[in-house]
Design an enzyme around this catalytic site. Structure first.
Site, PDB file in Angstrom:
ATOM      1  N   ASN A 111      10.137 -61.891 -63.080  1.00 49.10           N
ATOM      2  CA  ASN A 111       9.731 -61.797 -64.419  1.00 49.10           C
ATOM      3  C   ASN A 111      10.854 -60.748 -65.039  1.00 49.10           C
ATOM      4  O   ASN A 111      12.007 -60.539 -64.540  1.00 49.10           O
ATOM      5  CB  ASN A 111       8.415 -60.990 -64.476  1.00 49.10           C
ATOM      6  N   GLY A 154       1.799 -47.295 -59.823  1.00 46.18           N
ATOM      7  CA  GLY A 154       2.127 -48.681 -59.963  1.00 46.18           C
ATOM      8  C   GLY A 154       2.926 -49.412 -61.248  1.00 46.18           C
ATOM      9  O   GLY A 154       2.023 -49.794 -61.743  1.00 46.18           O
ATOM     10  N   ILE A 157      -1.366 -55.155 -54.459  1.00 48.42           N
ATOM     11  CA  ILE A 157      -1.097 -53.970 -53.729  1.00 48.42           C
ATOM     12  C   ILE A 157      -2.346 -52.793 -54.257  1.00 48.42           C
ATOM     13  O   ILE A 157      -2.932 -52.152 -53.640  1.00 48.42           O
ATOM     14  CB  ILE A 157       0.214 -53.520 -54.028  1.00 48.42           C
ATOM     15  N   LYS A 204      -9.107 -53.836 -65.673  1.00 49.45           N
ATOM     16  CA  LYS A 204      -8.221 -53.892 -64.651  1.00 49.45           C
ATOM     17  C   LYS A 204      -8.464 -52.588 -63.841  1.00 49.45           C
ATOM     18  O   LYS A 204      -8.588 -52.534 -62.545  1.00 49.45           O
ATOM     19  CB  LYS A 204      -7.043 -53.763 -65.044  1.00 49.45           C
ATOM     20  N   LYS A 246     -10.033 -52.858 -59.986  1.00 50.04           N
ATOM     21  CA  LYS A 246      -9.116 -52.393 -58.890  1.00 50.04           C
ATOM     22  C   LYS A 246      -9.440 -51.141 -58.423  1.00 50.04           C
ATOM     23  O   LYS A 246      -8.623 -50.431 -57.602  1.00 50.04           O
ATOM     24  CB  LYS A 246      -7.434 -52.567 -59.373  1.00 50.04           C
TER      25      LYS A 246
END
Ligand code: PMT
Length: 404
Positions: A210, A273, A307, A337, A341
């Site tokens: 990407n 992250g 992850i 999100k 997560k």
């Protein structure tokens, strides 16, 4: 409190009558315990001799970019890496313009380009030159990039004018510099940051990836280091230099990135992250180079390990900050999100627009946590990263308090 003992300060002196005040500044810095190296431009040498600064700093003064003797001692790249802070005082209108342009036309401007140390600039010039629209634009652009502008003061000027443009007094500059070392927001904490893209092999020469350049993640790594953290940067393939004082681990695939994060997680207090990790990997990577044919080709994809989701599911985990790259419905998708997560915070940025997200130098973020949110307006990624680190450190401390 005096944070200066042992700190390595590169004092840049440019051409202006206020250069004589920087002799006093050098004396104050040395007295406060800083290790001072002075770099002069040609203009500065017209006002004060290098010998003055050499005597006051106790170190040789640097002024030539292409000087064999100097390069054989502490060369310009070494000097750029050596500095904990670069303080330019006085900074002339000309130097500010060159800094804004990213010129490497003399030793001082080259050092500013080659160093990852925070830069503080103390402008000093005639009031008309200071209020000139071009100078104001230059200063605003430097501030956007995260360079700290100190002053100038308003008052009588050496040329007889009155107005804004006087360099701050040496004692004030000393105080600003000292304060710049005091913001150890993440002092002593271990912070792991993921950055850049991952590459998932289709065959021996092709891959899925990407547009991530790593700029956002590297800026966060620098800001966290500046804030006193021990930083581990796990990065996919990018062409960026490692910021000074940071442990960098290079990986290529999502699997390698995941493995690396999980292996070192136990020691981390905070995980950020910012990497754009591939969501899918080709189920079968071809051996060798896939031959071209006139037939349609389908590639089967398998989801990669998420992850941040994996870490979010652990009972004993660090404070986790994810990123969300969204084109629309930013708030709804980002919050969803974060919750799904189980991350403590999420920083959402808009992608697919020219001024933020992938590749560009600027970004704006909307940060969400369980009971709050904060918007960071469009700015250079260096500045956004510093602001993000401030928000993270506040929420981290609050979270620690709740869990104590
Ligand atoms: O590198 P730059 O050019 O400076 O660009 C910066 C950036 C746009 C890449 C960065 O600011 C950013 O948004 N990074 C996250 C991009 C992304 O993958 O977002 P996502 O919404 O798909 O993923 C959400 C979170 O899950 C992210 O924290 C991501 O790192 C993480 N994730 C995603 C997939 C996966 N397999 N594992 C993960 O951990």
């Amino acid at each position: 409190m005096n944070f200066l003992p042992g700190k390595r300060v590169l004092l840049g002196v440019t051409g202006g009558i206020a250069a004589y005040k920087s002799a006093e500044l050098t004396r104050l810095l040395v007295k406060a315990g800083a290790d001072v190296r002075v770099v002069m431009t040609d203009g500065a040498k017209a006002f004060v001799t290098p010998l003055t600064y050499q005597a006051l700093s106790g170190n040789p003064v640097h002024h030539e970019l292409l000087d064999e003797t100097a390069e054989a001692g502490m060369g310009h790249i070494e000097l750029a890496k050596w500095a904990d802070r670069i303080l330019i005082a006085p900074a002339s209108a000309n130097f500010i313009a060159r800094l804004r342009q990213g010129m490497a036309s003399d030793l001082l401007s080259t050092l500013c380009l080659a160093s990852s140390a925070p830069i503080l600039v103390a402008p000093a010039m005639n009031q008309q030159m200071w209020s000139n629209a071009q100078t104001q634009e230059n200063v605003a652009s430097l501030e956007q990039r995260g360079i700290h502008i100190l002053g100038p003061d308003i008052g009588d000027q050496a040329c007889g004018d009155f107005g804004a443009g006087r360099m701050l007094e040496p004692a004030d500059l000393l105080q600003h510099l000292n304060l710049s070392f005091s913001s150890q927001l993440l002092g002593g904490l271990n912070v792991m940051i993921t950055a850049g893209p991952t590459r998932e092999a289709i065959d021996a020469v092709r891959f899925i990836s990407n547009r991530s350049s790593g700029k956002m993640g590297f800026a966060i790594a620098s800001a966290a280091r500046e804030a006193g953290a021990n930083v581990t940067l796990v990065t996919g393939p990018v062409s960026l230099q490692t910021p000074e004082g940071i442990t960098r681990i290079n990986v290529e695939t999502a699997e390698q990135m995941g493995q690396c994060v999980l292996d070192q997680l136990a020691d981390q207090h905070i995980l950020i992250g910012s990497a754009a990790v591939a969501d899918y990997v080709p189920s079968n990577s071809f051996q060798g180079k896939l031959k071209k044919s006139s037939q349609q080709l389908s590639i089967e994809l398998t989801p990669t390990l998420d992850i941040m989701r994996e870490v979010g599911g652990m009972t004993d985990r660090p404070f986790t900050v994810g990123f969300a790259a969204e084109t629309d419905n930013i708030k709804t998708y980002a919050q969803e999100k974060r919750r799904s997560k189980n991350m403590d915070m999420i920083a959402a940025n808009q992608v697919g627009v020219p001024e933020s997200g992938f590749e560009v130098d600027t970004n704006s973020l909307d940060i969400y946590w369980a009971n709050g949110e904060q918007h960071l307006a469009l700015a250079h990624k260096t500045k956004i990263a510093r602001q993000l680190v401030e928000v993270i450190s506040r929420q981290y401390r609050e979270n620690q308090g709740d869990n104590a």
